[in-house]
Write an enzyme that holds these catalytic residues in place. Sequence first.
Site, PDB file in Angstrom:
ATOM      1  CG  LEU A 159      -2.155   0.439   1.580  1.00 24.80           C
ATOM      2  CD1 LEU A 159      -2.913   0.403  -0.116  1.00 24.80           C
ATOM      3  CD2 LEU A 159      -2.946   1.031   2.401  1.00 24.80           C
ATOM      4  CD  GLU A 160       4.526  -0.080   2.091  1.00 23.58           C
ATOM      5  OE1 GLU A 160       5.025  -0.623   3.084  1.00 23.58           O
ATOM      6  OE2 GLU A 160       3.967  -0.920   0.845  1.00 23.58           O
TER       7      GLU A 160
END
Length: 286
Positions: A159-160
């Site tokens: 998800l970064e």
Amino acid sequence: MTDRVTVHVHEGVADVRLNRPDKLNALDIATFEALAEAGDALAAAPSVRAVVLSGEGRAFCAGLDFANFAAMAGDGPSGGPGTGNGGSGGQRSKRLSSDITDREPGRITNLAQQAVHTWHELPQPVIAAVHGHALGGGFQIALGADIRIVAPDAKLSILEIRWGLVPDMTGTAALIRLVGEDVAKELTFTGRMVTGDEAVRLGLATRTAGDPRAAALELAREIAGKSPDAIRAAKRLLNRAAEGGDLAGQYLEESRELGALRGSPNQAEAVRAYFEKREPAFTDPA
């Protein structure tokens, strides 16, 4: 260790649980420290033959504690998922107050990376049991395990990219090993969510189970019943091969490991128990 992570050992199986259910086991510095310390303690416990890693409550791990992330948003080059304000008082940890390229003493990792890498380098096999969400750093923790058993409806994501960042807890290396360059890039560039079922199809997970923790504990008990010497040797060899060692060196290391096992007490016990049709009684490594 802190109450962020609990460890219970029974009959050779260590049950390790992220223990922040009210926060969906979100990661803060205290959790990074607790995970690294748990790994160190288990590595020094010869009676532990297999490890199950899971999360309390409704999720495996929802990723970085968002309050910590919001607080560090303006930190500049030192900011990132592995850094920031941590602990209940919101004070910056001295261990992570410097550049995140600084390594932990005697290690190849920073603290956040070590919270993941510790499971890869642990001599015992580690099985992650994933339910609910495993997002960002939480997903990377699961990737540090040797085997991942996931709920079919689990939600997993690198998800970064949502925060304009990159995976920084050893995830880039793990993704390439597991799914190859193109899939690793697609997941990293988009941050898209995948279910447990898709994770298995892609190679991110080993298999699904309706109750991942129960399935992981069952598998861990099976592994714990094998010769611990052979299991540890197998993990060393497979880790080395996955990391891309040269073939000649890999084949030589196979021979060395086999030579050390052949005729050893546990190897002899495995043979005797098989022919005597009984459960083996192995001795824990020194």
